[in-house]
Design a protein around this motif. Structure first.
Motif, PDB file in Angstrom:
ATOM      1  N   GLY A  32     -43.187   8.568 -21.378  1.00  0.00           N
ATOM      2  CA  GLY A  32     -42.102   7.706 -20.892  1.00  0.00           C
ATOM      3  C   GLY A  32     -42.587   6.833 -19.742  1.00  0.00           C
ATOM      4  O   GLY A  32     -42.351   5.621 -19.722  1.00  0.00           O
ATOM      5  N   ASP A  33     -43.315   7.437 -18.778  1.00  0.00           N
ATOM      6  CA  ASP A  33     -43.848   6.660 -17.641  1.00  0.00           C
ATOM      7  C   ASP A  33     -44.859   5.615 -18.129  1.00  0.00           C
ATOM      8  O   ASP A  33     -44.899   4.483 -17.638  1.00  0.00           O
ATOM      9  CB  ASP A  33     -44.555   7.576 -16.623  1.00  0.00           C
ATOM     10  CG  ASP A  33     -43.567   8.372 -15.777  1.00  0.00           C
ATOM     11  OD1 ASP A  33     -42.351   8.085 -15.834  1.00  0.00           O
ATOM     12  OD2 ASP A  33     -44.024   9.290 -15.053  1.00  0.00           O
ATOM     13  N   MET A  34     -45.697   6.006 -19.102  1.00  0.00           N
ATOM     14  CA  MET A  34     -46.709   5.060 -19.602  1.00  0.00           C
ATOM     15  C   MET A  34     -46.029   3.861 -20.282  1.00  0.00           C
ATOM     16  O   MET A  34     -46.437   2.712 -20.103  1.00  0.00           O
ATOM     17  CB  MET A  34     -47.655   5.758 -20.593  1.00  0.00           C
ATOM     18  CG  MET A  34     -48.578   6.762 -19.932  1.00  0.00           C
ATOM     19  SD  MET A  34     -49.327   7.859 -21.159  1.00  0.00           S
ATOM     20  CE  MET A  34     -50.888   7.071 -21.375  1.00  0.00           C
ATOM     21  N   LEU A  35     -44.976   4.164 -21.033  1.00  0.00           N
ATOM     22  CA  LEU A  35     -44.264   3.076 -21.727  1.00  0.00           C
ATOM     23  C   LEU A  35     -43.532   2.187 -20.729  1.00  0.00           C
ATOM     24  O   LEU A  35     -43.526   0.963 -20.859  1.00  0.00           O
ATOM     25  CB  LEU A  35     -43.284   3.659 -22.755  1.00  0.00           C
ATOM     26  CG  LEU A  35     -43.939   4.348 -23.965  1.00  0.00           C
ATOM     27  CD1 LEU A  35     -42.912   5.165 -24.742  1.00  0.00           C
ATOM     28  CD2 LEU A  35     -44.592   3.316 -24.881  1.00  0.00           C
ATOM     29  N   ARG A  36     -42.941   2.814 -19.676  1.00  0.00           N
ATOM     30  CA  ARG A  36     -42.250   2.001 -18.657  1.00  0.00           C
ATOM     31  C   ARG A  36     -43.254   1.128 -17.897  1.00  0.00           C
ATOM     32  O   ARG A  36     -42.959  -0.019 -17.564  1.00  0.00           O
ATOM     33  CB  ARG A  36     -41.457   2.896 -17.698  1.00  0.00           C
ATOM     34  CG  ARG A  36     -40.095   3.333 -18.267  1.00  0.00           C
ATOM     35  CD  ARG A  36     -39.271   4.120 -17.256  1.00  0.00           C
ATOM     36  NE  ARG A  36     -39.799   5.449 -17.028  1.00  0.00           N
ATOM     37  CZ  ARG A  36     -39.558   6.501 -17.797  1.00  0.00           C
ATOM     38  NH1 ARG A  36     -38.751   6.386 -18.827  1.00  0.00           N
ATOM     39  NH2 ARG A  36     -40.092   7.675 -17.543  1.00  0.00           N
ATOM     40  N   ALA A  37     -44.460   1.664 -17.660  1.00  0.00           N
ATOM     41  CA  ALA A  37     -45.493   0.873 -16.973  1.00  0.00           C
ATOM     42  C   ALA A  37     -45.915  -0.303 -17.863  1.00  0.00           C
ATOM     43  O   ALA A  37     -46.100  -1.426 -17.376  1.00  0.00           O
ATOM     44  CB  ALA A  37     -46.697   1.757 -16.631  1.00  0.00           C
ATOM     45  N   ALA A  38     -46.045  -0.056 -19.167  1.00  0.00           N
ATOM     46  CA  ALA A  38     -46.437  -1.129 -20.096  1.00  0.00           C
ATOM     47  C   ALA A  38     -45.343  -2.196 -20.145  1.00  0.00           C
ATOM     48  O   ALA A  38     -45.625  -3.402 -20.194  1.00  0.00           O
ATOM     49  CB  ALA A  38     -46.693  -0.547 -21.488  1.00  0.00           C
ATOM     50  N   LYS A  39     -44.094  -1.734 -20.071  1.00  0.00           N
ATOM     51  CA  LYS A  39     -42.965  -2.676 -20.074  1.00  0.00           C
ATOM     52  C   LYS A  39     -42.995  -3.529 -18.799  1.00  0.00           C
ATOM     53  O   LYS A  39     -42.876  -4.751 -18.844  1.00  0.00           O
ATOM     54  CB  LYS A  39     -41.665  -1.864 -20.143  1.00  0.00           C
ATOM     55  CG  LYS A  39     -40.396  -2.650 -20.027  1.00  0.00           C
ATOM     56  CD  LYS A  39     -39.192  -1.696 -20.028  1.00  0.00           C
ATOM     57  CE  LYS A  39     -37.904  -2.431 -19.685  1.00  0.00           C
ATOM     58  NZ  LYS A  39     -36.751  -1.518 -19.588  1.00  0.00           N
ATOM     59  N   ALA A  40     -43.201  -2.865 -17.648  1.00  0.00           N
ATOM     60  CA  ALA A  40     -43.214  -3.578 -16.368  1.00  0.00           C
ATOM     61  C   ALA A  40     -44.366  -4.580 -16.328  1.00  0.00           C
ATOM     62  O   ALA A  40     -44.251  -5.658 -15.744  1.00  0.00           O
ATOM     63  CB  ALA A  40     -43.335  -2.585 -15.215  1.00  0.00           C
ATOM     64  N   ALA A  41     -45.498  -4.225 -16.975  1.00  0.00           N
ATOM     65  CA  ALA A  41     -46.667  -5.115 -16.982  1.00  0.00           C
ATOM     66  C   ALA A  41     -46.477  -6.241 -18.002  1.00  0.00           C
ATOM     67  O   ALA A  41     -47.275  -7.183 -18.034  1.00  0.00           O
ATOM     68  CB  ALA A  41     -47.923  -4.309 -17.305  1.00  0.00           C
ATOM     69  N   GLY A  42     -45.455  -6.103 -18.856  1.00  0.00           N
ATOM     70  CA  GLY A  42     -45.159  -7.154 -19.836  1.00  0.00           C
ATOM     71  C   GLY A  42     -46.160  -7.231 -20.968  1.00  0.00           C
ATOM     72  O   GLY A  42     -46.316  -8.286 -21.586  1.00  0.00           O
TER      73      GLY A  42
END
Ligand code: AMP
Length: 207
Positions: A32-42
């Motif tokens: 979940g954190d990895m996916l949220r980081a990927a989302k934040a990085a666009g």
């Protein structure tokens, strides 16, 4: 030590994962954190995943399997690691087994945090994360410090929480008999103070 932490949304997985990792000196791997980081990085992966996550649905198996396969090759995972929020489906659990066999490693334990559904909705709706530290708080049971910069996850709104709980009950709960059959499952009562639950998790892992 290689550990999987399983529990429904807002069962305290992220909080307990941090405590276990500190105690055993292993990294926490949260899909979940990895996916949220990927989302934040666009990134393209992050943006595609964000649409699914915001609806409270599961991201395709091959996406999260790829993330975990890559991550556990890092040198910090040599002493072991804790998987938080992965696997969430039986095909993910089977893929994890294959990846570990290929690396000559094996899973030591699967901890299941058990919390009744009625408590989970309130926990999720009042959950907040401090953007600066990543620490997780609850507005009622574990209030944040005054200087925290709080964020409410898009998927922690009531409708999405209910969808995520449905996904847990319909799909992820199939992992419990899967790991029970392999003699790895350790059920932990997830209701109580953070310290009480932490002590139960540590006792289950020490056993
Ligand atoms: P979490 O932070 O673990 O609650 O995950 C937040 C969201 O990320 C989930 O509701 C899913 O949309 C997605 N996600 C995280 N881990 C997985 C996984 N192992 N399989 C599929 N989707 C996942």
């Amino acid at each position: 030590m290689i550990v999987v932490l399983i529990g429904p949304p807002a069962s305290g997985k992220g909080t307990q994962a941090g405590a276990i990792c500190q105690r055993f000196g292993i990294p926490q791997i949260s899909t979940g954190d990895m996916l949220r980081a990927a989302k934040a990085a666009g990134t393209p992966l992050g943006l595609a995943a964000a649409r699914v996550m915001d609806l409270g649905q599961l991201v395709p198996d091959e996406v999260v399997i790829g993330l975990v396969d890559e991550r556990i090759k890092h040198v910090d995972c040599q002493p072991g690691f804790l998987l938080d929020g992965f696997p969430r489906t039986v095909p993910q659990a089977e893929a994890l087994e294959r990846v570990l066999v290929r690396a000559g490693r094996k899973l030591d334990a699967v901890v299941q945090l058990d919390v009744p559904r009625a408590l989970l909705v309130e926990r999720a709706i009042l959950r907040r994360t401090d953007k600066r530290t990543g620490k997780i708080y609850h507005l009622k049971y574990n209030p944040p410090p005054a200087d925290a910069v709080l964020e409410h996850r898009a998927d922690d709104q009531e409708a999405q929480v209910n969808k995520r709980l449905d996904a847990y009950e319909d799909i992820t709960s199939a992992l419990l008999p899967f790991y029970q059959g392999r003699g790895l499952l350790r059920r932990v009562e997830g209701v109580g103070s953070l310290d009480e639950v932490r002590a139960r998790v540590v006792a289950a892992l020490d056993a």
